[in-house]
Design a protein around this motif. Structure first.
Motif, PDB file in Angstrom:
ATOM      1  N   SER A 120       2.518   8.380  -3.876  1.00 51.68           N
ATOM      2  CA  SER A 120       1.584   8.293  -4.993  1.00 51.68           C
ATOM      3  C   SER A 120       2.067   9.103  -6.195  1.00 51.68           C
ATOM      4  O   SER A 120       2.018   8.637  -7.337  1.00 51.68           O
ATOM      5  CB  SER A 120       0.204   8.784  -4.545  1.00 51.68           C
ATOM      6  OG  SER A 120      -0.715   8.705  -5.600  1.00 51.68           O
ATOM      7  N   ARG A 165      -4.817  -0.442  -8.163  1.00 50.21           N
ATOM      8  CA  ARG A 165      -5.163   0.174  -6.886  1.00 50.21           C
ATOM      9  C   ARG A 165      -6.562  -0.305  -6.473  1.00 50.21           C
ATOM     10  O   ARG A 165      -7.476  -0.283  -7.286  1.00 50.21           O
ATOM     11  CB  ARG A 165      -5.119   1.685  -7.020  1.00 50.21           C
ATOM     12  CG  ARG A 165      -3.700   2.233  -7.258  1.00 50.21           C
ATOM     13  CD  ARG A 165      -3.738   3.452  -8.168  1.00 50.21           C
ATOM     14  NE  ARG A 165      -2.461   4.135  -8.263  1.00 50.21           N
ATOM     15  CZ  ARG A 165      -1.541   3.878  -9.183  1.00 50.21           C
ATOM     16  NH1 ARG A 165      -1.733   2.930 -10.080  1.00 50.21           N
ATOM     17  NH2 ARG A 165      -0.414   4.566  -9.218  1.00 50.21           N
ATOM     18  N   GLY A 174      -5.428  -1.966  -0.830  1.00 44.92           N
ATOM     19  CA  GLY A 174      -4.025  -1.652  -1.092  1.00 44.92           C
ATOM     20  C   GLY A 174      -3.719  -1.664  -2.575  1.00 44.92           C
ATOM     21  O   GLY A 174      -4.500  -1.179  -3.388  1.00 44.92           O
ATOM     22  N   ILE A 175      -2.597  -2.262  -2.923  1.00 47.35           N
ATOM     23  CA  ILE A 175      -2.128  -2.277  -4.311  1.00 47.35           C
ATOM     24  C   ILE A 175      -1.555  -3.647  -4.659  1.00 47.35           C
ATOM     25  O   ILE A 175      -1.110  -4.381  -3.774  1.00 47.35           O
ATOM     26  CB  ILE A 175      -1.044  -1.202  -4.560  1.00 47.35           C
ATOM     27  CG1 ILE A 175       0.111  -1.372  -3.559  1.00 47.35           C
ATOM     28  CG2 ILE A 175      -1.640   0.197  -4.516  1.00 47.35           C
ATOM     29  CD1 ILE A 175       1.291  -0.486  -3.802  1.00 47.35           C
ATOM     30  N   GLU A 223       1.880  10.132   2.168  1.00 46.97           N
ATOM     31  CA  GLU A 223       1.333   9.185   1.195  1.00 46.97           C
ATOM     32  C   GLU A 223       1.235   9.809  -0.191  1.00 46.97           C
ATOM     33  O   GLU A 223       1.499   9.157  -1.197  1.00 46.97           O
ATOM     34  CB  GLU A 223      -0.037   8.702   1.656  1.00 46.97           C
ATOM     35  CG  GLU A 223      -0.663   7.688   0.725  1.00 46.97           C
ATOM     36  CD  GLU A 223      -2.012   7.190   1.215  1.00 46.97           C
ATOM     37  OE1 GLU A 223      -2.672   6.463   0.442  1.00 46.97           O
ATOM     38  OE2 GLU A 223      -2.409   7.504   2.346  1.00 46.97           O
ATOM     39  N   ARG A 248       0.127   3.959   1.645  1.00 52.37           N
ATOM     40  CA  ARG A 248       0.106   4.466   3.012  1.00 52.37           C
ATOM     41  C   ARG A 248       1.212   3.818   3.847  1.00 52.37           C
ATOM     42  O   ARG A 248       1.976   4.495   4.541  1.00 52.37           O
ATOM     43  CB  ARG A 248      -1.266   4.214   3.641  1.00 52.37           C
ATOM     44  CG  ARG A 248      -1.404   4.748   5.067  1.00 52.37           C
ATOM     45  CD  ARG A 248      -2.753   4.404   5.702  1.00 52.37           C
ATOM     46  NE  ARG A 248      -3.088   2.985   5.643  1.00 52.37           N
ATOM     47  CZ  ARG A 248      -2.574   2.046   6.441  1.00 52.37           C
ATOM     48  NH1 ARG A 248      -1.681   2.363   7.352  1.00 52.37           N
ATOM     49  NH2 ARG A 248      -2.949   0.785   6.328  1.00 52.37           N
ATOM     50  N   LYS A 249       1.326   2.494   3.773  1.00 53.77           N
ATOM     51  CA  LYS A 249       2.357   1.785   4.538  1.00 53.77           C
ATOM     52  C   LYS A 249       3.753   2.112   4.018  1.00 53.77           C
ATOM     53  O   LYS A 249       4.699   2.232   4.795  1.00 53.77           O
ATOM     54  CB  LYS A 249       2.116   0.283   4.487  1.00 53.77           C
ATOM     55  CG  LYS A 249       0.890  -0.165   5.266  1.00 53.77           C
ATOM     56  CD  LYS A 249       0.661  -1.662   5.114  1.00 53.77           C
ATOM     57  CE  LYS A 249      -0.617  -2.098   5.799  1.00 53.77           C
ATOM     58  NZ  LYS A 249      -0.907  -3.524   5.547  1.00 53.77           N
ATOM     59  N   SER A 259       0.848  -1.192   0.000  1.00 46.58           N
ATOM     60  CA  SER A 259       0.000   0.000   0.000  1.00 46.58           C
ATOM     61  C   SER A 259       0.882   1.240   0.000  1.00 46.58           C
ATOM     62  O   SER A 259       2.008   1.208   0.518  1.00 46.58           O
ATOM     63  CB  SER A 259      -0.950   0.030   1.193  1.00 46.58           C
ATOM     64  OG  SER A 259      -0.324   0.510   2.353  1.00 46.58           O
ATOM     65  N   SER A 289      -9.260  -0.906  -2.647  1.00 54.31           N
ATOM     66  CA  SER A 289      -9.481  -0.453  -1.270  1.00 54.31           C
ATOM     67  C   SER A 289      -8.563  -1.144  -0.262  1.00 54.31           C
ATOM     68  O   SER A 289      -8.240  -0.573   0.772  1.00 54.31           O
ATOM     69  CB  SER A 289     -10.942  -0.658  -0.865  1.00 54.31           C
ATOM     70  OG  SER A 289     -11.278  -2.031  -0.928  1.00 54.31           O
TER      71      SER A 289
END
Length: 128
Positions: free
Chosen positions: A40, A57, A61-62, A36, A26-27, A24, A59
């Motif tokens: 991105s 992408r 993560g990725i 973040e 965020r992580k 992700s 909800s």
């Protein structure tokens, strides 16, 4: 004014690897100590530069796309392998290595290689 896509830099590769490892943005941002939106944006820069999406992408993560998998193996893995090889080359007696004395090999110009050496060795105590 014409918008140009920035060239891929070491920072882009770091963010890509962090996102791939974390699953992700965020992580990855938390691991890198950045926002973040920075992760991105750097990923989007790379995608714009190569003309393909690197991640799906969702909800949760990725996930890497096929293009992302190719990018990982063709662009990122050689530098990872080089860094691993560089660590194995270190003197076993703890002596320091001056990275300004490391040479680059063709086809890479010195002004490309020196920042790469500096980045790859920033966490290695044996380099000055």
């Amino acid at each position: 004014m014409r918008h140009t896509t920035p060239e891929i830099e070491i920072r882009h590769l770091r963010y890509f690897i962090a996102a791939t490892d974390a699953g992700s943005f965020r992580k990855a941002a938390a691991a890198l100590g950045v926002q973040e939106s920075s992760v991105s944006r750097r990923i989007r820069d790379v995608e714009d530069q190569i003309g393909a999406s690197l991640f799906v992408r969702h909800s949760g993560g990725i996930n890497l796309t096929m293009a992302g998998q190719r990018f990982l193996h063709r662009a990122v893995m050689p530098w990872t392998t080089f860094g691993t090889g560089l660590q194995k080359w270190l003197p076993s007696d703890g002596r320091k290595v001056d990275i300004s004395r490391l040479d680059c090999f063709r086809p890479f110009p010195p002004d490309f290689c020196q920042p790469c050496f500096e980045h790859m060795t920033q966490d290695m105590d044996q380099f000055t």
